[in-house]
Design an enzyme around this catalytic site. Structure first.
Site, PDB file in Angstrom:
ATOM      1  N   ARG A  57     -27.269 -20.338 -54.470  1.00  0.00           N
ATOM      2  CA  ARG A  57     -26.370 -19.439 -55.220  1.00  0.00           C
ATOM      3  C   ARG A  57     -25.190 -18.953 -54.391  1.00  0.00           C
ATOM      4  O   ARG A  57     -24.043 -19.057 -54.810  1.00  0.00           O
ATOM      5  CB  ARG A  57     -27.161 -18.219 -55.705  1.00  0.00           C
ATOM      6  CG  ARG A  57     -28.174 -18.542 -56.741  1.00  0.00           C
ATOM      7  CD  ARG A  57     -29.331 -17.532 -56.696  1.00  0.00           C
ATOM      8  NE  ARG A  57     -30.457 -18.084 -57.399  1.00  0.00           N
ATOM      9  CZ  ARG A  57     -31.264 -19.007 -56.867  1.00  0.00           C
ATOM     10  NH1 ARG A  57     -31.097 -19.449 -55.640  1.00  0.00           N
ATOM     11  NH2 ARG A  57     -32.243 -19.505 -57.569  1.00  0.00           N
ATOM     12  N   THR A  58     -25.485 -18.370 -53.245  1.00  0.00           N
ATOM     13  CA  THR A  58     -24.433 -17.696 -52.475  1.00  0.00           C
ATOM     14  C   THR A  58     -23.368 -18.693 -52.029  1.00  0.00           C
ATOM     15  O   THR A  58     -22.168 -18.474 -52.229  1.00  0.00           O
ATOM     16  CB  THR A  58     -25.057 -16.984 -51.253  1.00  0.00           C
ATOM     17  OG1 THR A  58     -26.176 -16.221 -51.711  1.00  0.00           O
ATOM     18  CG2 THR A  58     -24.058 -16.067 -50.580  1.00  0.00           C
ATOM     19  N   LYS A  85     -24.868 -29.171 -30.768  1.00  0.00           N
ATOM     20  CA  LYS A  85     -24.596 -29.570 -29.374  1.00  0.00           C
ATOM     21  C   LYS A  85     -24.553 -28.350 -28.464  1.00  0.00           C
ATOM     22  O   LYS A  85     -24.157 -28.434 -27.310  1.00  0.00           O
ATOM     23  CB  LYS A  85     -23.252 -30.291 -29.303  1.00  0.00           C
ATOM     24  CG  LYS A  85     -23.188 -31.562 -30.126  1.00  0.00           C
ATOM     25  CD  LYS A  85     -21.780 -32.140 -30.025  1.00  0.00           C
ATOM     26  CE  LYS A  85     -21.600 -33.306 -30.974  1.00  0.00           C
ATOM     27  NZ  LYS A  85     -20.193 -33.666 -31.134  1.00  0.00           N
ATOM     28  N   ARG A 107     -23.941 -17.164 -43.339  1.00  0.00           N
ATOM     29  CA  ARG A 107     -25.352 -16.745 -43.495  1.00  0.00           C
ATOM     30  C   ARG A 107     -26.048 -17.129 -42.198  1.00  0.00           C
ATOM     31  O   ARG A 107     -25.891 -18.263 -41.720  1.00  0.00           O
ATOM     32  CB  ARG A 107     -26.002 -17.443 -44.678  1.00  0.00           C
ATOM     33  CG  ARG A 107     -27.511 -17.168 -44.745  1.00  0.00           C
ATOM     34  CD  ARG A 107     -28.158 -17.660 -46.007  1.00  0.00           C
ATOM     35  NE  ARG A 107     -27.798 -16.816 -47.142  1.00  0.00           N
ATOM     36  CZ  ARG A 107     -28.317 -16.954 -48.357  1.00  0.00           C
ATOM     37  NH1 ARG A 107     -29.208 -17.893 -48.596  1.00  0.00           N
ATOM     38  NH2 ARG A 107     -27.948 -16.159 -49.340  1.00  0.00           N
ATOM     39  N   HIS A 135     -27.347  -8.169 -47.419  1.00  0.00           N
ATOM     40  CA  HIS A 135     -26.827  -9.265 -48.244  1.00  0.00           C
ATOM     41  C   HIS A 135     -25.913  -8.573 -49.270  1.00  0.00           C
ATOM     42  O   HIS A 135     -26.258  -8.424 -50.436  1.00  0.00           O
ATOM     43  CB  HIS A 135     -27.986  -9.992 -48.921  1.00  0.00           C
ATOM     44  CG  HIS A 135     -27.623 -11.281 -49.585  1.00  0.00           C
ATOM     45  ND1 HIS A 135     -26.318 -11.694 -49.799  1.00  0.00           N
ATOM     46  CD2 HIS A 135     -28.410 -12.266 -50.094  1.00  0.00           C
ATOM     47  CE1 HIS A 135     -26.328 -12.877 -50.403  1.00  0.00           C
ATOM     48  NE2 HIS A 135     -27.580 -13.239 -50.598  1.00  0.00           N
TER      49      HIS A 135
END
Ligand code: CP
Length: 309
Positions: A57-58, A85, A107, A135
């Protein structure tokens, strides 16, 4: 006008800023629901999504929000990026800044990672969820959904049940809803209630019935299996039986109560399928509102940048 180039959490947002975001999101929803979901408000701007954890969703709603407002957008797949890396978060951010990116949506499993990034880049950083911290865009879309259902947030009772301890959604909702004048009642197994929750303004309940009694909105939270290290409850079926929400429990809420869940739902665990798919459920409306809220934030942050950066 927002007061910062970034959106890192709702704890530091004022009620005025939250109302401005919700009001702008309501306007954006008209564009989103129209036949031609296209505007040039953000023409020439660019957005990168940088997700160190999974998302449906986000991430996609930020990407769609950028597209609908005329911005370019790119996703950095962390699994195949130079992060693998050994590149640091700050070096990744500075690299994106050098590409003249306007927005970075991040996120990250570590609480505070968006703040660290924001302190080192010129781009606006939007927190798409950081560890067990916040959030904010999820809570904003939840508040938009509740306000649409009742025409207000002030004075409402919102019950939040589930894995409060591991939930950044619960924290952002608690901060945001309290600022707009709602009362927040929370219930979870004792192992999933963080200490000091009452000091943040939540009513911590001793039973599901106490939390849901007289509620206007009932929100289930996902059991976050990925953030647990076992032993917090015996099994999913027992969780559902003793801590989940079903039709019989919803009868304790007000007659016109609505059911919410940030998703993804563990069907039959936090909420029964009957509630998820029932007439009181606003779960899919929350998803639509997620795009509108993210469109609003990109617009408002662009205005802030034009005036201040
Ligand atoms: N609610 C939420 O954040 O969903 P995603 O994990 O799919 O983005």
């Amino acid at each position: 006008m927002l007061k910062s180039k970034d959106l890192l959490g709702l704890k530091d947002c004022s009620a005025e800023e939250i109302y401005e975001i919700l009001d702008t999101a309501a306007q954006m929803k008209n564009l989103l629901k129209s036949d031609c979901k296209q505007s040039d408000i953000l023409r020439g701007k660019s957005l990168v999504t940088l997700f160190y954890e999974n998302s449906t969703r986000t991430r996609s709603s930020f990407e769609l929000a950028a597209k609908y407002l005329g911005a370019s957008e790119v996703n950095i797949s962390v699994a195949t990026s130079s992060v693998q890396k050994g590149e640091t978060l700050i070096d990744t951010g500075e690299t994106l800044d050098a590409m003249q990116i306007d927005y970075i949506v991040i996120r990250h499993p570590m609480a505070g990672a968006p703040k660290l990034l924001a302190e080192h880049v010129k781009a606006s950083v939007l927190n798409g969820g950081d560890g067990m911290h916040e959030h904010p865009t999820q809570a904003l879309l939840d508040m938009l959904t509740i306000r649409e259902a009742f025409g207000k947030i002030n004075g409402l009772k919102v019950a939040i049940l589930g894995d409060i301890k591991h939930s950044r959604v619960a924290m952002s909702n608690l901060f945001g809803l309290k600022k707009l004048g709602a009362e927040v009642y929370m219930y979870a197994p004792a192992t999933m209630i963080p200490k000091e929750l009452e000091k943040l303004g939540a009513h911590v309940c001793k039973s599901r019935e106490e939390a849901i009694e007289g509620a206007d909105a009932v929100m289930g939270l996902r059991i976050q299996l990925e953030r647990q290290h076992g032993g917090l409850f015996p099994s999913l079926s027992e969780y559902s039986k003793f801590y989940g929400v079903n039709d019989a429990l919803l009868k304790y809420a007000k007659k016109n109560a609505v059911v919410l869940h940030p998703g993804p739902v563990n069907r039959g665990v936090e909420l029964t399928p009957q509630l998820i798919d029932g007439e009181k459920s606003l779960i899919l409306e929350q998803v639509t509102n997620g795009v509108a809220v993210r469109m609003a934030l990109l617009k408002l942050l662009a205005e802030y940048r034009e005036a201040n950066v």
